[in-house]
Scaffold this active site. Structure first.
Site, PDB file in Angstrom:
ATOM      1  N   GLU A  89       0.823  -1.216   0.000  1.00 39.23           N
ATOM      2  CA  GLU A  89       0.000   0.000   0.000  1.00 39.23           C
ATOM      3  C   GLU A  89       0.856   1.264   0.000  1.00 39.23           C
ATOM      4  OE1 GLU A  89      -4.320  -1.213   1.877  1.00 39.23           O
ATOM      5  OE2 GLU A  89      -2.873  -0.275   3.212  1.00 39.23           O
ATOM      6  N   GLY A  94      -8.999 -18.118   4.582  1.00 39.29           N
ATOM      7  CA  GLY A  94     -10.241 -17.814   5.271  1.00 39.29           C
ATOM      8  C   GLY A  94     -10.744 -18.986   6.075  1.00 39.29           C
ATOM      9  N   ASP A  96      -4.360  -8.783   8.525  1.00 42.75           N
ATOM     10  CA  ASP A  96      -3.315  -8.010   9.191  1.00 42.75           C
ATOM     11  C   ASP A  96      -2.979  -8.590  10.552  1.00 42.75           C
ATOM     12  OD1 ASP A  96      -3.224  -6.273   7.031  1.00 42.75           O
ATOM     13  OD2 ASP A  96      -4.740  -4.943   7.889  1.00 42.75           O
ATOM     14  N   SER A 152     -10.013  -4.118  16.784  1.00 44.25           N
ATOM     15  CA  SER A 152     -10.296  -5.544  16.931  1.00 44.25           C
ATOM     16  C   SER A 152      -9.053  -6.381  17.208  1.00 44.25           C
ATOM     17  CB  SER A 152     -10.968  -6.072  15.652  1.00 44.25           C
ATOM     18  OG  SER A 152     -10.050  -6.091  14.575  1.00 44.25           O
TER      19      SER A 152
END
Length: 297
Positions: free
Chosen positions: A133, A215, A245, A284
């Site tokens: 990024e 996932g 992350d 979170s």
């Protein structure tokens, strides 16, 4: 460890379902959360106890002030977080019922993190964590300098983009999700763990290890020490925004603490699963005590 990467303000809205092309849907009131892959991974590692030095760029604006203050509350060094005359980066996130998300990132100040802005002592870094990024030439230069100094380089190739040969050869650990693995190879995303293992083997170099997160199917890895798989942990998913992350930050924390690869991946897997049970990106991310209770460390 050093983390070189993005720092964003996340603008989050919940929706029943994502809109289709040309469609408008109503969502919840939006919320602002500190985010950015670089900052998220730095916070994830710091909350688990890793000594973290964050390197990045923020604008001289209200988002920049709020983001710097949020990072200041974490146990990490911020001497290499620079302020520039460009708006701070922002991510616009829709979260569907069930926790799946869609994200659009406006790089802003992150695009100003040039190779010339990197720390002068970068070659002394023991563990370097990178994402995509911030400008690719900066990522490539940082990886090459740390590799030249004998340090370990971990790249989370997200968002996925073709990797220059110089960067690929400098990486010790490449971490991608199933979609990113497919993009890097120009093929469809793997449908199951065995296919993911095949892609991991194709992505790795002679000395690198590739980890592919899947996932609900867990994660797989392939490297010089062999290959393996860790199953996903069943949790009630609330928001998946920062799961990747949390996984990457925990992986580097564990490797830096001397954990074997298989154990480090188990801990990363647990940290990502726990993160999915809560809202927001940085809010979170678990502490070491929370991860210890969850994973029975």
């Amino acid at each position: 460890m050093r983390v070189i990467g993005s720092i964003n303000m996340d603008v989050v809205v919940e929706v029943e379902r994502a809109p289709g092309a040309g469609e408008t849907v109503l969502g919840s009131d939006y919320r602002l959360h500190p985010g950015g892959k670089g900052a998220n991974q730095a916070v994830a590692a710091a909350r688990l106890g890793a000594p973290v030095d964050m390197v990045g760029c923020l604008g001289r604006d209200a988002y920049g002030d709020a983001l710097f203050e949020a990072l200041r509350r974490e146990a990490m060094a911020l001497d290499h977080v620079q302020r520039v005359d460009t708006p701070s980066g922002a991510a616009f996130i829709t979260v569907e019922r069930g926790g799946q998300n869609r994200i659009v990132v406006a790089p802003g100040a992150n695009a100003q993190l040039s190779a010339e802005r990197l720390p002068p002592d970068l070659e002394r870094t023991d563990w370097l964590l990178l994402q995509l990024e911030v400008p690719l030439p900066t990522v490539t230069a940082a990886a090459a300098r740390v590799r030249a100094g004998g340090g370990h380089v971990v790249l989370n190739a997200a968002p996925a983009a073709p990797l220059p040969a110089e960067l690929a050869e400098a990486v010790d650990y490449l971490v991608v999700n199933e979609t990113e693995a497919g993009v890097l190879l120009g093929v469809d995303a793997p449908a199951h763990a065995e296919q993911a293992l095949q892609l991991a083997a194709r992505l790795r170099t002679a000395r690198s290890t590739v980890v592919v997160t899947l996932g609900a199917q867990g994660s797989v890895w392939s490297g010089p020490a062999g290959q393996g798989r860790v199953a996903a942990l069943p949790v009630e998913v609330v928001d998946t925004t920062a799961c990747g992350d949390a996984y990457v930050g925990a992986l580097v924390w564990a490797l830096g603490a001397g954990q074997a690869l298989a154990r480090a991946i188990e801990l990363a897997n647990a940290n990502g699963a726990l993160t999915a049970t809560r809202e927001g990106a940085q809010p979170s991310l678990p502490t070491f005590q929370e991860l210890r209770r969850f994973a029975a460390l």
